[in-house]
Design an enzyme around this catalytic site. Structure first.
Site, short mmCIF file in Angstrom:
data_model
loop_
_atom_site.label_atom_id
_atom_site.label_comp_id
_atom_site.label_asym_id
_atom_site.label_seq_id
_atom_site.Cartn_x
_atom_site.Cartn_y
_atom_site.Cartn_z
N HIS A 181 3.10 54.94 -6.43
CA HIS A 181 4.26 54.53 -5.63
C HIS A 181 3.97 54.78 -4.16
CE1 HIS A 181 8.38 53.40 -5.00
NE2 HIS A 181 8.51 54.43 -4.19
N SER A 215 -5.47 44.55 -5.62
CA SER A 215 -6.48 45.34 -4.90
C SER A 215 -6.77 46.65 -5.63
CB SER A 215 -6.08 45.58 -3.45
OG SER A 215 -4.86 46.30 -3.37
N ARG A 268 7.82 45.73 -12.60
CA ARG A 268 8.90 45.74 -13.59
C ARG A 268 9.06 47.16 -14.12
NH1 ARG A 268 10.87 41.15 -14.62
NH2 ARG A 268 12.02 42.01 -16.36
#
Length: 193
Positions: free
Chosen positions: A108, A12, A90
């Protein structure tokens, strides 16, 4: 300036960036999507926007070190100047970080330094916090520990469910991340020119 987006899932945030690059609302050329999950929906989104796609896994690369080296070579081949992490799940290793320090940004879904790592929204919700947030930061060798560029708090309401909180976090991300990246790339473009 050539930009790469790294993503692992639905995409998105990638979709928002792709549209903004197409409209020239963000400087640079969206030159590559790298995805570590060949079947992720973000791959389809990139193809729809005619963004070149590269996808391979750690396993098929022969381990993490070779995987990172393969990505580093890919970035060099595409002459990438800047990397946007958009749901890439990752840790970035030294083979990439050494060449792109200060040129990799991440989004984040927490108000760092609280809740680094995975499941940040769920952990804040389960801890009955009054607020959480969204953070845009540069990547370093730690886990969500790089220099913070921008943050915004998101309240956790009394009647929130995990789903309603996630929706509001994503709305905040979709506003803050593109604006922050745009500002960074405008400054980088000035430095280059």
């Amino acid at each position: 300036m050539k930009i790469a987006v790294f993503a692992s899932g639905n995409g998105s945030n990638f979709e928002i960036f792709a549209k903004l690059f197409e409209k020239k609302e963000i400087p640079g050329d969206l030159a590559l999507l790298f995805c570590d999950h060949p079947d992720a929906y973000v791959v389809e989104r990139a193809q729809k926007h005619q963004v070149p796609v590269e996808t391979f896994t750690v396993k098929e690369s022969g381990g993490k070190k070779l995987y990172e080296e393969k990505i580093a070579k890919l970035l060099e081949e595409h002459e990438i100047d800047f990397i946007i992490l958009a749901g890439y799940l990752r840790v970035i290793g030294p083979a990439i970080l050494d060449n792109y320090e200060g040129h990799i940004v991440n989004l984040h879904p927490a108000y760092l330094p609280e809740y680094p790592g995975l499941h940040s929204i769920e952990r804040a919700f389960e801890d009955h916090k009054k607020e959480t947030g969204v953070t845009v930061h540069y990547i370093d060798s730690g886990l969500d520990s790089g220099p913070i560029i921008a943050q915004r708090k998101v309240p956790i309401l009394k009647d929130d469910t995990l789903e309603t909180l996630e929706t509001r976090i994503h709305e905040c991300e979709h506003e803050l991340y593109p604006k922050t990246v745009r500002d960074i790339l405008i400054e980088l473009e000035k430095e280059i020119n």
